[in-house]
Design an enzyme around this catalytic site. Structure first.
Site, PDB file in Angstrom:
ATOM      1  N   CYS A  51       1.294  -2.386  15.960  1.00 18.54           N
ATOM      2  CA  CYS A  51       1.309  -2.125  14.509  1.00 18.54           C
ATOM      3  C   CYS A  51       0.596  -3.224  13.733  1.00 18.54           C
ATOM      4  O   CYS A  51       0.881  -4.412  13.899  1.00 18.54           O
ATOM      5  CB  CYS A  51       2.750  -2.007  14.027  1.00 18.54           C
ATOM      6  N   CYS A  96      -1.560   5.700   9.971  1.00 14.59           N
ATOM      7  CA  CYS A  96      -0.350   5.040  10.462  1.00 14.59           C
ATOM      8  C   CYS A  96      -0.625   3.685  11.078  1.00 14.59           C
ATOM      9  O   CYS A  96      -1.475   3.557  11.942  1.00 14.59           O
ATOM     10  CB  CYS A  96       0.250   5.864  11.587  1.00 14.59           C
ATOM     11  N   CYS A 137       6.191  -4.918  16.155  1.00 13.76           N
ATOM     12  CA  CYS A 137       5.809  -3.960  17.191  1.00 13.76           C
ATOM     13  C   CYS A 137       4.349  -4.261  17.554  1.00 13.76           C
ATOM     14  O   CYS A 137       3.520  -4.488  16.663  1.00 13.76           O
ATOM     15  CB  CYS A 137       5.977  -2.543  16.671  1.00 13.76           C
ATOM     16  N   GLU A 150       0.820  -1.211   0.000  1.00 15.04           N
ATOM     17  CA  GLU A 150       0.000   0.000   0.000  1.00 15.04           C
ATOM     18  C   GLU A 150       0.856   1.264   0.000  1.00 15.04           C
ATOM     19  O   GLU A 150       1.937   1.304   0.579  1.00 15.04           O
ATOM     20  CB  GLU A 150      -0.927  -0.017   1.208  1.00 15.04           C
ATOM     21  N   CYS A 172       6.596  -7.268   7.471  1.00 17.20           N
ATOM     22  CA  CYS A 172       7.711  -6.716   8.246  1.00 17.20           C
ATOM     23  C   CYS A 172       8.279  -7.823   9.119  1.00 17.20           C
ATOM     24  O   CYS A 172       7.533  -8.657   9.622  1.00 17.20           O
ATOM     25  CB  CYS A 172       7.212  -5.562   9.122  1.00 17.20           C
ATOM     26  N   CYS A 217       3.367   8.440   1.135  1.00 21.49           N
ATOM     27  CA  CYS A 217       3.879   7.493   2.127  1.00 21.49           C
ATOM     28  C   CYS A 217       4.098   6.157   1.424  1.00 21.49           C
ATOM     29  O   CYS A 217       3.168   5.551   0.908  1.00 21.49           O
ATOM     30  CB  CYS A 217       2.864   7.375   3.260  1.00 21.49           C
TER      31      CYS A 217
HETATM   32  N1  SAH Z   1       8.985   0.474  10.206  1.00 20.49           N
HETATM   33  C1  SAH Z   1       9.196   1.869  10.286  1.00 20.49           C
HETATM   34  C2  SAH Z   1       8.321   2.656   9.324  1.00 20.49           C
HETATM   35  C3  SAH Z   1       6.903   2.218   9.152  1.00 20.49           C
HETATM   36  S1  SAH Z   1       5.828   2.410  10.521  1.00 20.49           S
HETATM   37  C4  SAH Z   1       9.016   2.368  11.717  1.00 20.49           C
HETATM   38  O1  SAH Z   1       8.574   1.583  12.544  1.00 20.49           O
HETATM   39  O2  SAH Z   1       9.359   3.505  11.968  1.00 20.49           O
HETATM   40  C5  SAH Z   1       5.471   4.169  10.469  1.00 20.49           C
HETATM   41  C6  SAH Z   1       5.064   4.746  11.812  1.00 20.49           C
HETATM   42  O3  SAH Z   1       3.752   4.337  12.183  1.00 20.49           O
HETATM   43  C7  SAH Z   1       5.971   4.342  12.954  1.00 20.49           C
HETATM   44  O4  SAH Z   1       6.282   5.410  13.782  1.00 20.49           O
HETATM   45  C8  SAH Z   1       5.102   3.350  13.671  1.00 20.49           C
HETATM   46  O5  SAH Z   1       5.530   3.167  14.972  1.00 20.49           O
HETATM   47  C9  SAH Z   1       3.747   3.992  13.561  1.00 20.49           C
HETATM   48  N2  SAH Z   1       2.639   3.106  13.866  1.00 20.49           N
HETATM   49  C10 SAH Z   1       2.582   1.778  13.697  1.00 20.49           C
HETATM   50  N3  SAH Z   1       1.384   1.294  14.106  1.00 20.49           N
HETATM   51  C11 SAH Z   1       0.659   2.355  14.534  1.00 20.49           C
HETATM   52  C12 SAH Z   1      -0.679   2.497  15.038  1.00 20.49           C
HETATM   53  N4  SAH Z   1      -1.503   1.457  15.163  1.00 20.49           N
HETATM   54  N5  SAH Z   1      -1.084   3.736  15.377  1.00 20.49           N
HETATM   55  C13 SAH Z   1      -0.278   4.800  15.208  1.00 20.49           C
HETATM   56  N6  SAH Z   1       0.985   4.728  14.726  1.00 20.49           N
HETATM   57  C14 SAH Z   1       1.454   3.508  14.384  1.00 20.49           C
HETATM   58 FE1  SF4 Z   2       7.528  -3.001  11.310  1.00 22.40          FE
HETATM   59 FE2  SF4 Z   2       5.279  -1.816  12.118  1.00 22.40          FE
HETATM   60 FE3  SF4 Z   2       7.338  -2.030  13.813  1.00 22.40          FE
HETATM   61 FE4  SF4 Z   2       7.493  -0.315  11.739  1.00 22.40          FE
HETATM   62  S1  SF4 Z   2       6.052  -0.208  13.455  1.00 22.40           S
HETATM   63  S2  SF4 Z   2       9.067  -1.796  12.425  1.00 22.40           S
HETATM   64  S3  SF4 Z   2       6.313  -1.496  10.181  1.00 22.40           S
HETATM   65  S4  SF4 Z   2       6.146  -3.753  12.924  1.00 22.40           S
END
Ligand code: SAH
Ligand code: SF4
Length: 410
Positions: free
Chosen positions: A165, A389, A162, A136, A158, A151
């Site tokens: 996420c 995000c 996290c 996406e 991934c 974006c």
């Molecule tokens: N993997 C990279 C980039 C992609 S994630 C990273 O982790 O930085 C982009 C951003 O979205 C990151 O700051 C991540 O922590 C945030 N993010 C992920 N899941 C989210 C959620 N459910 N609500 C708000 N932000 C989120």
């Molecule tokens: Fe991967 Fe999501 Fe963690 Fe970014 S926030 S490193 S996309 S699992």
């Protein structure tokens, strides 16, 4: 609620000492790399995709078919400045050569499977690549100005998980190639009829890139770097490094390389101020703890008062959003030119966190601001189309999961 919900395999190493590897270890690493590799530039019909190749690589394949090296400059201009997708559009090239090129090469684009535009004008694309994989891309307009950010995803899925996420619930399927990374931006431009590219740094609607889509861009560094070099090339898309921001969960050794080699802006997903909590919600922290991530930020070459590091901080109710957390945050980053983006948690189906209350977000932001850091609370965009995000996850993955469930039920 426990912050830890999924055990996470942390990648064992970023840069193993190749000389010290046994034959078996070498074979295992190569096999794994091949598994996650993007499709080769040569398509099934034998033609080579020119998108994603460096100028040198294009010159080499032109010389191989008996053409002069100066053609690279012409073709590059048509692909990356004019946005041509067909050699017949290249009017500065004689017809017979156009045909010769079309027989051997293609100018690939990811195919839009779905394009959804949100009430707030955010536009989400689901792109399909040559091997059927999908990722996406989201265009996020800036409310105050007539422009916005694209974006971009760097991986399908991934390796990191996290806990907040949505993308992290999908295992790494594969890395995206340079062609697929730059291709997302080019296909988004197609959708807004934004060709030809402006010269220099003249802003357009699609005027910045944020590598904040699916995946961890620094775990696909080579392809991301190659794509960003193409995007920054002054005779094509010509985006300045100041208009590109890479977001990482903190892959320390590659933060250094990114700063030295690309000089683009850096955003760091911090999300917690204590290692015990960050170990749980951003499991990569067990490998690169907070102190190491912050040290890498301090030495990041593009960090200055004019170009600050962005710390992303997700606001999880009752988990990381106390006033003590805010005070510790400003203590940790006090000597770093930085701003803090507070991101209210975006819920997704199956997630069990809650966003912090508006009051708590404001209290937190105030402490950070009082310490002298800009501290905007990010307004969630495109929530109605699951484009905000952390909500990016391919529709097809959802369909496949539903399909699997049906089969198990049967
Ligand atoms: N993997 C990279 C980039 C992609 S994630 C990273 O982790 O930085 C982009 C951003 O979205 C990151 O700051 C991540 O922590 C945030 N993010 C992920 N899941 C989210 C959620 N459910 N609500 C708000 N932000 C989120
Ligand atoms: Fe991967 Fe999501 Fe963690 Fe970014 S926030 S490193 S996309 S699992």
């Amino acid at each position: 609620m426990s912050a830890l919900r999924r055990p996470t395999p942390v990648p064992s190493s970023d840069a193993p000492d190749v000389a010290a590897l046994t034959e078996t270890e070498r074979a295992r690493i190569l096999a794994k790399a091949a598994l996650f590799a993007p499709p080769a530039a040569v398509c099934e019909d034998g033609r080579t995709d020119l998108v994603g190749l460096t100028r040198e690589e294009i010159t080499q394949i032109l010389v191989d078919i008996g053409e002069k090296p100066f053609r690279t400059k012409q073709i590059w201009h048509w692909i990356y400045h004019q946005g041509a997708t067909d050699f017949r559009q290249m009017t500065s090239i004689a017809k017979p050569l156009q045909e010769k090129l079309a027989e051997r090469f293609v100018i690939g684009r990811p195919q839009p499977v779905t394009v959804q535009t949100s009430e707030d004008e955010t536009r989400k694309f689901l792109f399909r690549f040559r091997d059927g994989q999908e990722a996406e891309t989201v265009y996020i307009p800036d409310r105050r100005e007539d422009r916005g950010a694209v974006c971009i995803s760097s991986q399908v899925g991934c390796t990191l998980s996290c806990t907040f996420c949505h993308t992290g619930t999908q295992k790494l399927v594969r890395n995206l190639g340079a062609a697929e990374i730059v291709g997302q931006f080019m296909a988004a431009r197609d959708s807004y009829n934004e060709w030809p590219s402006p010269k220099g740094d003249t802003p357009r609607l699609l005027s910045t890139i944020v590598l904040m889509g699916m995946g961890e861009p620094l775990y696909n560094y080579e392809n991301v770097a190659k794509a960003m070099r193409i995007v920054m090339d002054g005779e094509g898309i010509a985006l300045s490094r100041r208009r590109i921001t890479l977001s990482t969960s903190g892959v320390v050794p590659l933060m250094d390389r990114c700063g030295d080699e690309l000089g683009i802006n850096l955003a760091v997903s911090l999300h917690a101020v204590r290692d015990d909590l960050r170990d749980q919600i951003v499991p990569l922290n067990r490998k690169y703890p907070i102190a190491e991530v912050l040290a890498a930020c301090r030495r990041y070459p593009a960090a200055s008062n004019a170009r600050r590091i962005t710390f992303e901080y997700i606001m999880l109710r009752g988990i990381n959003d106390s006033e003590a957390d805010a005070r510790e945050l400003v203590r940790l980053i006090r000597d770093i030119p930085a701003k803090v983006n507070l991101i209210p948690f975006n819920p997704w189906p199956g997630s069990d966190y809650r966003p912090s209350t508006r009051d708590q977000q404001n209290r937190f932001a105030q402490i950070v601001m009082d310490a002298g850091f800009a501290s905007p609370i990010r307004t969630p965009r495109g929530r109605d189309i699951l484009a905000a995000c952390g909500q990016l996850k391919t529709v097809s993955e959802r369909l496949r999961a539903a399909e699997r469930e049906k089969q198990t039920d049967a």
